[in-house]
Design an enzyme around this catalytic site. Structure first.
Site, PDB file in Angstrom:
ATOM      1  N   LYS A  32       0.925  -1.213   0.034  1.00 44.48           N
ATOM      2  CA  LYS A  32      -0.015   0.106  -0.053  1.00 44.48           C
ATOM      3  C   LYS A  32       0.987   1.267  -0.024  1.00 44.48           C
ATOM      4  CE  LYS A  32      -4.059  -2.132   0.219  1.00 44.48           C
ATOM      5  NZ  LYS A  32      -4.976  -2.004  -0.742  1.00 44.48           N
ATOM      6  N   ARG A  33       2.134   1.083  -0.534  1.00 45.29           N
ATOM      7  CA  ARG A  33       3.235   2.097  -0.597  1.00 45.29           C
ATOM      8  C   ARG A  33       3.164   2.966   0.713  1.00 45.29           C
ATOM      9  NH1 ARG A  33       2.939  -0.979  -4.151  1.00 45.29           N
ATOM     10  NH2 ARG A  33       2.772  -0.623  -6.385  1.00 45.29           N
ATOM     11  N   ALA A  69       3.258   6.865   0.929  1.00 43.17           N
ATOM     12  CA  ALA A  69       2.081   7.660   0.112  1.00 43.17           C
ATOM     13  C   ALA A  69       1.177   8.621   0.827  1.00 43.17           C
ATOM     14  CB  ALA A  69       1.466   6.716  -0.876  1.00 43.17           C
ATOM     15  N   LEU A  71      -1.441   9.654   4.010  1.00 43.62           N
ATOM     16  CA  LEU A  71      -2.410   9.234   4.759  1.00 43.62           C
ATOM     17  C   LEU A  71      -3.106   8.328   3.882  1.00 43.62           C
ATOM     18  CD1 LEU A  71      -4.953   9.861   6.842  1.00 43.62           C
ATOM     19  CD2 LEU A  71      -5.868  11.403   4.963  1.00 43.62           C
ATOM     20  N   LEU A  73      -5.760   6.817   2.542  1.00 40.84           N
ATOM     21  CA  LEU A  73      -7.120   7.562   1.902  1.00 40.84           C
ATOM     22  C   LEU A  73      -8.339   6.576   2.288  1.00 40.84           C
ATOM     23  CD1 LEU A  73      -5.559   9.131  -1.455  1.00 40.84           C
ATOM     24  CD2 LEU A  73      -6.149  10.098   0.850  1.00 40.84           C
ATOM     25  N   GLY A 116       0.812  13.261   3.908  1.00 39.95           N
ATOM     26  CA  GLY A 116       1.245  12.837   5.313  1.00 39.95           C
ATOM     27  C   GLY A 116       2.701  12.203   5.504  1.00 39.95           C
ATOM     28  N   GLU A 119       4.733  15.043   5.819  1.00 35.54           N
ATOM     29  CA  GLU A 119       4.702  15.502   7.406  1.00 35.54           C
ATOM     30  C   GLU A 119       5.379  14.979   8.162  1.00 35.54           C
ATOM     31  OE1 GLU A 119       0.470  17.513   7.957  1.00 35.54           O
ATOM     32  OE2 GLU A 119       0.071  15.509   6.774  1.00 35.54           O
ATOM     33  N   GLU A 139      -2.673  17.105  -1.366  1.00 36.60           N
ATOM     34  CA  GLU A 139      -4.165  17.202  -0.530  1.00 36.60           C
ATOM     35  C   GLU A 139      -5.201  18.286  -1.384  1.00 36.60           C
ATOM     36  OE1 GLU A 139      -1.154  17.191   0.886  1.00 36.60           O
ATOM     37  OE2 GLU A 139      -1.063  16.320   2.845  1.00 36.60           O
ATOM     38  N   ARG A 142      -7.087  16.101  -3.708  1.00 35.62           N
ATOM     39  CA  ARG A 142      -8.035  15.293  -3.094  1.00 35.62           C
ATOM     40  C   ARG A 142      -8.882  15.955  -2.304  1.00 35.62           C
ATOM     41  NH1 ARG A 142      -5.677  11.482  -6.126  1.00 35.62           N
ATOM     42  NH2 ARG A 142      -3.407  11.012  -5.435  1.00 35.62           N
ATOM     43  N   GLY A 147      -2.869  17.403   7.857  1.00 38.42           N
ATOM     44  CA  GLY A 147      -3.499  17.421   9.028  1.00 38.42           C
ATOM     45  C   GLY A 147      -2.471  16.694  10.094  1.00 38.42           C
TER      46      GLY A 147
END
Ligand code: 1HE
Length: 265
Positions: A32-33, A69, A71, A73, A116, A119, A139, A142, A147
């Site tokens: 899931k990267r 990758a 958050l 999603l 993220g 971040e 972001e 999307r 956050g």
């Protein structure tokens, strides 16, 4: 202490290893990267809050083709506003345990360092970046917003205007471009990041703990103070650090010609 002691407490999306006094934490969800779901963020928080005293630095890396990758999603679709706030606060708490935790953290970045994931990287203290890495804040496209502390940490690294541009236009930066703007601390060839990161983390772990504390906790706060307050806190921190027996022993080693000289490396 064995690596299993760490591993027992971690979700499958994280893996830990010990390299002497350096603890290595890997994002371990390459299929899931290394997308960051709640379980992973909670695991990161637990890892950094329960580091044993024998650890002097952490190396953070990602398995697979990408660092992260961002958050996950797939977890976003059902959250209402209150849950969204709680989710963001969870990330803030977890990433604070990195930036203002027990020991310095070196990140090894490659492939996607996005949303993220960026971040997370911004909460670390030194970023060793392979040429394959790129930075993005998707972001905007999307329909969401950073956050994980990005609005606080990224402007301090790259400036508000660059972050605005990344979020509004989808602009990306390469590993090399990241060096010019303050994201890439060390630029290395593909596949060389882990060894370089480990070398730096081992060196950091060999510093006096009080100096590492001062650099992590006092320096960024002093930098935010008015100059008068900053000088006062700096003087106190300097006095505390030099009074430590570890500092006295290190100075004695230098004066008695047992310590290495400061040469260009
Ligand atoms: C994911 C995620 C994810 C991949 N959440 N599942 N982040 C993004 O907007 C970046 C989204 N990801 C991508 O653009 C691409 O996946 C990559 C450029 C990173 C990698 O591409 P690639 O071709 O190597 O992989 P892939 O085929 O896109 O993805 C492989 C699998 O990972 C696939 O699942 P599968 O079940 O179909 O195999 C993807 O769905 C899954 N995957 N990325 C969930 N992010 C605190 S707020 C922070 C806000 C943000 O971070 S926003 C940025 C979100």
């Amino acid at each position: 202490m064995s690596s299993e002691v760490f591993a027992a407490r971690l979700p499958a999306s994280l893996a830990a290893e010990l390299h002497g006094s350096v603890a290595v934490l890997k994002l371990n969800r390459p299929d899931k990267r290394n997308a960051l779901d709640d379980e992973t963020i909670i695991g990161i928080e637990q890892f950094f809050t329960s580091l044993p005293d024998c650890i002097g630095a952490v190396l953070l890396a990602g398995e697979g083709e990408h660092f992260s990758a961002g958050l996950d999603l797939s977890e976003l679709t059902e959250r209402d506003v209150t849950q969204g706030i709680a989710h963001s606060k969870l990330w803030h708490r977890a990433f604070d345990t990195i930036q203002f935790g027990k020991v310095p953290v070196v990140a090894v970045l490659h492939g996607a360092v996005v949303g993220g994931g960026l971040e997370l990287a911004a909460a670390t203290h030194v970023r060793v970046v392979e040429r394959s890495a790129y930075y993005a804040l998707p972001e905007g496209s999307r329909g969401i917003y950073v956050g994980g502390g990005g609005s606080v940490r990224l402007p301090r690294l790259i400036g508000v205007a660059r972050m605005m541009d990344m979020m509004l236009t989808g602009r990306t930066y390469s590993a090399e471009e990241g060096q010019a703007i303050g994201l890439t601390t060390y630029l290395v060839e593909p596949g060389k990041g882990f060894a370089k990161g480990l070398e730096l983390a081992q060196r950091i772990a060999g510093n006096a703990p009080l100096t590492n504390f001062a650099v992590m906790h006092a320096l960024p706060r002093i930098a935010e103070m008015d100059p008068g307050s900053g000088y006062a806190v700096e003087a106190l921190m300097a006095a505390i650090a030099q009074a430590d027996p570890d500092a006295k022993a290190r100075l004695k080693d230098f004066l008695e010609k047992r310590a290495p000289k400061t040469t260009r490396n």
